[in-house]
Design a protein around this motif. Sequence first.
Motif, PDB file in Angstrom:
ATOM      1  N   UNK A 200       4.894  11.674   3.371  1.00 39.74           N
ATOM      2  CA  UNK A 200       4.161  10.519   2.867  1.00 39.74           C
ATOM      3  C   UNK A 200       4.963   9.245   3.102  1.00 39.74           C
ATOM      4  N   UNK A 201       4.246   8.164   3.403  1.00 44.56           N
ATOM      5  CA  UNK A 201       4.890   6.872   3.676  1.00 44.56           C
ATOM      6  C   UNK A 201       4.021   5.741   3.130  1.00 44.56           C
ATOM      7  N   UNK A 202       4.641   4.573   3.031  1.00 45.85           N
ATOM      8  CA  UNK A 202       3.907   3.328   2.826  1.00 45.85           C
ATOM      9  C   UNK A 202       3.951   2.561   4.139  1.00 45.85           C
ATOM     10  N   UNK A 203       2.806   2.098   4.608  1.00 45.63           N
ATOM     11  CA  UNK A 203       2.745   1.440   5.911  1.00 45.63           C
ATOM     12  C   UNK A 203       3.176  -0.020   5.835  1.00 45.63           C
ATOM     13  N   UNK A 204       3.907  -0.462   6.878  1.00 43.34           N
ATOM     14  CA  UNK A 204       4.565  -1.769   6.819  1.00 43.34           C
ATOM     15  C   UNK A 204       3.597  -2.953   6.803  1.00 43.34           C
ATOM     16  N   UNK A 205       2.487  -2.884   7.525  1.00 45.21           N
ATOM     17  CA  UNK A 205       1.557  -4.012   7.538  1.00 45.21           C
ATOM     18  C   UNK A 205       0.816  -4.141   6.212  1.00 45.21           C
ATOM     19  N   UNK A 206       0.537  -3.009   5.588  1.00 41.95           N
ATOM     20  CA  UNK A 206      -0.124  -3.038   4.281  1.00 41.95           C
ATOM     21  C   UNK A 206       0.754  -3.695   3.221  1.00 41.95           C
ATOM     22  N   UNK A 207       2.065  -3.599   3.411  1.00 39.55           N
ATOM     23  CA  UNK A 207       2.976  -4.187   2.432  1.00 39.55           C
ATOM     24  C   UNK A 207       2.804  -5.698   2.316  1.00 39.55           C
ATOM     25  N   UNK A 208       2.260  -6.319   3.357  1.00 41.26           N
ATOM     26  CA  UNK A 208       2.063  -7.774   3.326  1.00 41.26           C
ATOM     27  C   UNK A 208       0.835  -8.167   2.501  1.00 41.26           C
ATOM     28  N   UNK A 209      -0.040  -7.198   2.221  1.00 42.50           N
ATOM     29  CA  UNK A 209      -1.228  -7.458   1.414  1.00 42.50           C
ATOM     30  C   UNK A 209      -1.113  -6.912  -0.006  1.00 42.50           C
ATOM     31  N   UNK A 210      -0.406  -5.788  -0.154  1.00 45.21           N
ATOM     32  CA  UNK A 210      -0.373  -5.092  -1.439  1.00 45.21           C
ATOM     33  C   UNK A 210       1.062  -4.796  -1.864  1.00 45.21           C
ATOM     34  N   UNK A 211       1.309  -4.896  -3.156  1.00 46.63           N
ATOM     35  CA  UNK A 211       2.636  -4.596  -3.694  1.00 46.63           C
ATOM     36  C   UNK A 211       2.490  -3.696  -4.929  1.00 46.63           C
ATOM     37  N   UNK A 212       2.675  -2.379  -4.749  1.00 47.34           N
ATOM     38  CA  UNK A 212       2.960  -1.720  -3.467  1.00 47.34           C
ATOM     39  C   UNK A 212       1.670  -1.203  -2.829  1.00 47.34           C
ATOM     40  N   UNK A 213       1.692  -0.906  -1.540  1.00 51.85           N
ATOM     41  CA  UNK A 213       0.562  -0.219  -0.910  1.00 51.85           C
ATOM     42  C   UNK A 213       0.586   1.260  -1.271  1.00 51.85           C
ATOM     43  N   UNK A 214      -0.474   1.999  -0.986  1.00 50.58           N
ATOM     44  CA  UNK A 214      -0.506   3.422  -1.354  1.00 50.58           C
ATOM     45  C   UNK A 214       0.428   4.263  -0.504  1.00 50.58           C
ATOM     46  N   UNK A 215       0.810   5.408  -1.037  1.00 51.33           N
ATOM     47  CA  UNK A 215       1.556   6.403  -0.281  1.00 51.33           C
ATOM     48  C   UNK A 215       0.546   7.255   0.479  1.00 51.33           C
ATOM     49  N   UNK A 216       0.658   7.290   1.805  1.00 49.56           N
ATOM     50  CA  UNK A 216      -0.308   8.014   2.630  1.00 49.56           C
ATOM     51  C   UNK A 216       0.343   9.220   3.298  1.00 49.56           C
ATOM     52  N   UNK A 217      -0.425  10.281   3.440  1.00 45.24           N
ATOM     53  CA  UNK A 217       0.071  11.489   4.087  1.00 45.24           C
ATOM     54  C   UNK A 217      -0.043  11.339   5.601  1.00 45.24           C
ATOM     55  N   UNK A 218       1.045  11.651   6.294  1.00 44.28           N
ATOM     56  CA  UNK A 218       1.090  11.553   7.743  1.00 44.28           C
ATOM     57  C   UNK A 218       1.750  12.801   8.319  1.00 44.28           C
TER      58      UNK A 218
END
Length: 319
Positions: A200-218
Amino acid sequence: MSQFESLVTIERELSSKNLVLFDKYYALPPGEKSKNGVVIAGYCGYFFVTDGSNHWENQIFGNISLSERGVNAWQHLLQQRLEKANALNIQIVHTVVPEKQLIFPMFRWKRNARDWGDPNIDYDFKKRPIKTILNVLPSGLKFIYPIDLLRALQPYCELYYRGDSHWCASGCLAVGLELLRSLVSPALVEQLSFRFERSTVRHDLMMHFYAPPPMEEIITFVDNWFSLIYASDQLRRTGVHNGMRYILLNKNALQQDKVAVYGDSYSLDTGLTNVISWMFREVHFFNSRNINWNYLTANNIKYLIWQSAERFMGSVPVV
């Protein structure tokens, strides 16, 4: 089903699942920018790097292009690196990772950019710096710019994450194998096998919109075939990635030689050095655009990879 096909299948399933599961995060209107102006939302949940510090959007449309002096500087630098590598009996290859907009122009935020067949849109963005650099490559230099490879795979593979500026496992693997084929026998590359796992990760571009962005399964590559035998504490001490380095050891590698990788985040933490470590006994990674030739000779490095994201090609490294 081949390993690659299996990876692609699972990767697409997870991408579709994340798009539904985190719909409220992905459902931004096309064209909406983050407050800092670095990221912009496109269609179908795709986020892209906009201008930012590298002015990528201005590069892509040719509003910022290489001057004659810049072109000459790139030509001189590439020739210099080729000659230095040859003098030290080191095999060198340069590779540039295409930006996400170039692989998925149909998901850009422009109103008519969804229609791939629109004759009024230059989907190849011919004025960007890399196109100029490709015209002045020194004779004999191995230079991999895998845009055609990635575009051919795009209908079937994820290649890049929707919410991230980086490639996912399928894009990394496709380019990594192409890179290895440029350095060693393609027949040797065909002997490689790999394994992958879910994380699971938090995506870097989403971090610019959300604090924090969701943890996504990859899907990521299992890395237990090598050991980390050195890692600098650059990031801990300074908070800066530039200058970081580490060394991976694979005692069972097919090629019992050492390779150095000078690159950026596409190598650092998105899998490229993992792929390369399947082939070579030691991988020495440097988060740097500059090459320390004394280090290479002192450590008996036989292969050298210089990797860059395309957005950085608008400026010439100072060496």
